[in-house]
Design a protein around this motif. Structure first.
Motif, PDB file in Angstrom:
ATOM      1  N   ASP B   9       4.437  -3.476   1.722  1.00 27.25           N
ATOM      2  CA  ASP B   9       4.769  -2.044   1.595  1.00 27.25           C
ATOM      3  C   ASP B   9       4.453  -1.536   0.186  1.00 27.25           C
ATOM      4  OD1 ASP B   9       7.208  -1.786   4.044  1.00 27.25           O
ATOM      5  OD2 ASP B   9       6.648  -3.736   3.239  1.00 27.25           O
ATOM      6  N   PRO B  13      -0.016   3.636  -0.079  1.00 27.03           N
ATOM      7  CA  PRO B  13      -0.095   4.819  -0.949  1.00 27.03           C
ATOM      8  C   PRO B  13       1.276   5.460  -1.166  1.00 27.03           C
ATOM      9  CG  PRO B  13      -1.700   4.942   0.852  1.00 27.03           C
ATOM     10  CD  PRO B  13      -0.850   3.751   1.125  1.00 27.03           C
ATOM     11  N   ASP B  14       2.151   5.377  -0.158  1.00 28.44           N
ATOM     12  CA  ASP B  14       3.484   5.989  -0.282  1.00 28.44           C
ATOM     13  C   ASP B  14       4.562   4.900  -0.428  1.00 28.44           C
ATOM     14  OD1 ASP B  14       2.984   5.064   2.241  1.00 28.44           O
ATOM     15  OD2 ASP B  14       3.987   6.712   3.293  1.00 28.44           O
ATOM     16  N   GLU B  17       8.222   5.954  -1.395  1.00 32.46           N
ATOM     17  CA  GLU B  17       8.914   6.643  -0.293  1.00 32.46           C
ATOM     18  C   GLU B  17       9.375   5.624   0.771  1.00 32.46           C
ATOM     19  OE1 GLU B  17      10.114   9.418   0.245  1.00 32.46           O
ATOM     20  OE2 GLU B  17      10.423   9.355   2.434  1.00 32.46           O
ATOM     21  N   ARG B  21      13.195   4.872   2.122  1.00 34.26           N
ATOM     22  CA  ARG B  21      13.610   4.887   3.542  1.00 34.26           C
ATOM     23  C   ARG B  21      14.295   3.568   3.898  1.00 34.26           C
ATOM     24  NH1 ARG B  21       8.736   5.717   7.159  1.00 34.26           N
ATOM     25  NH2 ARG B  21      10.341   5.485   8.774  1.00 34.26           N
ATOM     26  N   HIS B 165       4.556   2.297   8.933  1.00 28.98           N
ATOM     27  CA  HIS B 165       5.653   3.247   8.663  1.00 28.98           C
ATOM     28  C   HIS B 165       6.752   3.220   9.708  1.00 28.98           C
ATOM     29  CE1 HIS B 165       2.378   4.683   6.106  1.00 28.98           C
ATOM     30  NE2 HIS B 165       3.355   5.027   5.292  1.00 28.98           N
TER      31      HIS B 165
END
Lengths: 188, 188
Positions: B9, B13-14, B17, B21, B165
């Motif tokens: 993870d 790119p995120d 974030e 989460r 995700h």
């Protein structure tokens, strides 16, 4: 002094022969190599894979050190089972050594298997995932585990003709292990 | 109760974030998720990769458990750094959990990336290396480490639309961890 011989060598067609060669090198340096295929199982063993796991774990717990073959396997990184074993031995405070017959740094290994592009000074693979660019041979956890829990990764200057059968880097690890394990035993 | 959140993870790119989460899900179950990117470093830090290693290792030593994202990364196996961390935590006797958003067994993952052929009842990859065929999702050391040092690998019935995700399998691990860690704390 017992050394666990980890690596995807066990998946090669001549896996048993490679194990014997590695054990002979260990013996020449006064060490005993424990090779996963020394544990013989009947193919009909119930829960065979679980028994293999238990036998490998018991070997690791007995050993004072690990020498891991971290040559890339089925991708740009080392074999997953071998890396698990390196982590297990580091977690137990054992001496950790490893070698890699591919001297390329990690981003170049990835580039050899697909596109790597720079965006805002950061490398990305073909899936858009960030590529670590620290001049290391593999994921930083692997490279620095060796630095801090044993000896720095041994790599040849140039890849040998036969990545899977050339044992010069392996023998360099055995020499390092022999020196370190004898030092650890010496009276202070 | 501290849980180390391992996975590739951190290369998305995120990444930040996703970490938030995951930590929110942990908090909903009464647990505290430790995410590698919580350790902030200046890009000019000398020996940056070594400092990242040290910080990750310190987080693992503090944590009671690991939840590893073992979704295949840059090949048919889990991310090498994540697998190292799983081994490290198993070696230290911590509770080991993991999930994989790709439900395919290991030989089919390899076949999806290149040829797999049967010879004398044994599967081989395109390089002639033996392919483990135990009905497991990855190398047997990974699968059985979870069985014997924590909870069996969590996989969805079907791969979710977004492998990176979708956190349903992650949340199932958090639920298992919460139950196991509360049981471990209960007076006997």
């Amino acid at each position: 002094m017992l050394i666990y011989l980890a690596g995807p060598d066990v998946f090669l067609p001549d896996a048993i022969e490679i194990g014997r060669r590695k054990q002979a090198i260990c013996a020449r340096h006064g060490l005993t190599g424990l090779y996963p295929l020394d544990n013989a199982f009947d193919a009909a063993t119930p829960e065979l894979s679980l028994e293999i796991f238990r036998a490998n774990e018991a070997m690791m717990i007995k050993a004072s050190a690990i020498i891991a073959n971290l040559t890339p396997f089925r991708g740009p990184s080392a074999d997953a089972g071998t890396v698990y074993e390196l982590g297990f031995m580091a977690g137990r405070g054992k001496l950790c050594l490893g070698y890699c017959n591919d001297p390329l740094p990690y981003p170049r290994r990835i580039a050899a298997r697909g596109e790597v592009t720079a965006r805002d000074g950061v490398l990305h693979d073909a899936h858009g995932h960030v590529v670590e660019d620290f001049g290391l041979a593999d994921n930083l956890m692997i490279a620095h585990a060796l630095d801090l829990h044993g000896c720095a990764l041994v790599t040849p200057q140039q890849a040998p003709d036969d990545l899977w059968h050339d044992l010069a880097a392996f023998e360099a690890c055995v020499r390092l292990a022999a020196t370190r394990l004898v030092q650890a035993q010496a009276p202070r």
